[in-house]
Design an enzyme around this catalytic site. Structure first.
Site, short mmCIF file in Angstrom:
data_model
loop_
_atom_site.label_atom_id
_atom_site.label_comp_id
_atom_site.label_asym_id
_atom_site.label_seq_id
_atom_site.Cartn_x
_atom_site.Cartn_y
_atom_site.Cartn_z
N GLU A 83 0.85 -1.21 0.00
CA GLU A 83 0.00 0.00 0.00
C GLU A 83 0.88 1.25 0.00
OE1 GLU A 83 -3.36 -0.17 2.66
OE2 GLU A 83 -3.48 2.01 2.70
N HIS A 385 -2.61 9.82 0.39
CA HIS A 385 -2.73 8.53 -0.26
C HIS A 385 -2.55 8.67 -1.76
CE1 HIS A 385 -4.01 4.40 -0.59
NE2 HIS A 385 -4.79 4.76 -1.58
C1 MEV Z 1 -5.99 2.73 4.96
O1 MEV Z 1 -5.19 1.63 4.58
C2 MEV Z 1 -6.07 2.82 6.46
C3 MEV Z 1 -7.01 3.91 7.00
O2 MEV Z 1 -8.30 3.75 6.43
C4 MEV Z 1 -7.04 3.75 8.48
C5 MEV Z 1 -8.05 4.63 9.17
O3 MEV Z 1 -9.07 5.00 8.57
O4 MEV Z 1 -7.81 4.92 10.37
C6 MEV Z 1 -6.52 5.26 6.58
#
Ligand code: MEV
Length: 428
Positions: A83, A385
């Site tokens: 990821e 992201h």
């Molecule tokens: C994504 O891999 C993880 C998150 O969704 C965790 C969260 O929402 O606390 C960003």
């Protein structure tokens, strides 16, 4: 398409069979598999030997998150994960907390359990007195199995008979508690349990009038007593600011954690974020991520409702954020002495004990959770992201180096959307 004896074919013949039966003898498909073969034959054959029917290698990025100050020592944590934003997020959070005292950890227990699950259709009082009478003998009989583990400071800590007939007719367990020191201990535990089951049923045959049927003997991957806590703490004023106020940031952060504590839909995603950090270190150190995942999520449900693994509070102007994680991991045994990158990871971590590795994994989980909550309560998750994911999108669109540079510059101050990316690449 069915085949008998697939595992007995050579690697090349396995590939040829697949190409013929499923892939129209595509040479392109064959090339995909072959391009990942390692020229180093010894290394390739080592990897081929890990599981049956290996055809090729499956790469995942091996990355590093530096600046993890854990109990006064700074580590560079190895992370294996696909990821895009995880390693960057862990690194940022680690750096942030390294300037505020770092991660503090506590080992809250190292006990693991395993069970001989059996049924018995006789009188319970007879079973109990039989077990009381033969408990020491069973332990003595299996003692040779734990000599090595004892030398390392571990072994069997307890053995008890448990009545589970309230859950299932005639259902009982012999429950053993173990300390497996630096190994995850699955093989040791299962070997001991199977031996206990053999001795128990043999002795019971003569001494009990009822029928004993051993259903199975297996460790439990649920280890709530093999537990680590990682925490970070600082004055509220040392936190980032929200609308110019660190107090507001702290309050909103704690509220976000409270939501994960009370709302399962949020808790699952919240905990998934913690596991982004934990699993990446679990994989890099050759540990069993399925066991860790199963364990952690069972622990998150221990109250009867699935809830947050992390917690936060503000007391006397001090912000504290912590996570409790059951982690049954090892630094000896399994892949640890075999997989070259796992060996490298453990060396990089200064050859930690299993408890030290638990401390590092919990810190990675907390760092990841901090990074996620920080993004969620400020600019949202997509900005970071998508910034990291942009490179994947550009590769998907076969962008040239010039197009990549242009796109990265273009999206510097804009929201990244796939459609927009396609459009600007088409225009240029
Ligand atoms: C994504 O891999 C993880 C998150 O969704 C965790 C969260 O929402 O606390 C960003």
């Amino acid at each position: 398409m069915r085949i008998n004896g697939f595992s007995k074919l050579s690697k090349k013949d396995k590939i040829n069979w697949l190409l013929e039966k499923y892939l129209n003898n595509s040479t392109d498909a064959q090339a995909v598999l072959l391009q990942y073969w390692n020229d180093n034959e010894a290394l390739q054959s080592l990897h081929d030997g890990f599981v049956e029917n290996t055809l090729s290698n499956f790469y995942l990025p091996f990355a590093i998150a530096p600046n993890f100050l854990i109990d006064g020592k700074t580590y560079a944590l190895p992370m294996v994960i696909e990821e895009s934003s995880v390693v960057a997020a862990a690194s940022n959070a680690a750096k942030f907390w390294s300037e505020r005292g770092g991660f503090k950890t506590q080992i809250l227990g190292t006990t693991k359990k395993g069970h001989v699950h059996f049924t018995y259709d006789g009188n319970i009082r007879n079973l109990l007195s039989f077990f009381r009478k033969y408990r020491a003998k069973i332990l003595k009989n299996i003692d040779p199995l734990q000599q090595n583990m004892r030398k390392r400071g571990g072994g069997i800590k307890d053995i008890n008979l448990i009545d589970r007939t309230d859950k299932l007719d005639n259902y009982y367990q012999i429950e053993l508690k173990f300390d497996t020191v630096d190994s995850m201990g699955a093989n040791f535990i299962n070997t001991v349990l199977e031996e206990v089951a053999d001795h128990f049923s043999l002795l019971a045959q003569d001494a009990l009038e009822g029928n004993i049927d051993i259903v199975m003997s297996i460790l439990s991957n649920y280890t709530p007593e093999c537990l680590v806590r990682a925490s970070v703490s600082c004055r509220v004023s040392e936190l980032p600011k929200l609308d110019g106020s660190a107090e507001k940031y702290a309050q909103k952060f704690v509220r976000a954690i409270r939501i994960a504590e009370v709302e399962t839909y949020r808790a699952v995603t919240h905990n998934k974020g913690i596991m982004n950090g934990v699993d990446a270190v679990v994989l890099a150190t050759g540990n069993d991520f399925r066991a860790v995942e199963a364990d952690v999520h069972a622990y998150a449900s221990k109250s009867g409702t699935y809830s947050s693994l992390s917690h936060a509070e503000i007391v006397d102007d001090r912000f504290t954020f912590w996570v409790d994680l059951p982690l049954s991991v090892g630094t000896v045994g399994g892949l640890t002495g075999i997989h070259p990158l796992v060996k490298f990871s453990l060396q990089l971590l200064q050859n930690p004990s299993a408890t030290q590795l638990m401390q590092m994994m919990a810190s990675a989980g907390l760092a990841q959770n901090f990074a996620a909550i920080n993004s969620l309560i400020t600019h949202g998750i997509q900005q970071g992201h998508m910034k990291m994911h942009l490179n994947n999108l550009l590769n998907l669109l076969d962008a040239t180096p010039e197009e990549k540079a242009f796109a990265i510059d273009y999206f510097k101050d804009k929201k990244i959307r796939f459609d927009d990316l396609k459009k600007i690449l088409e225009k240029n």
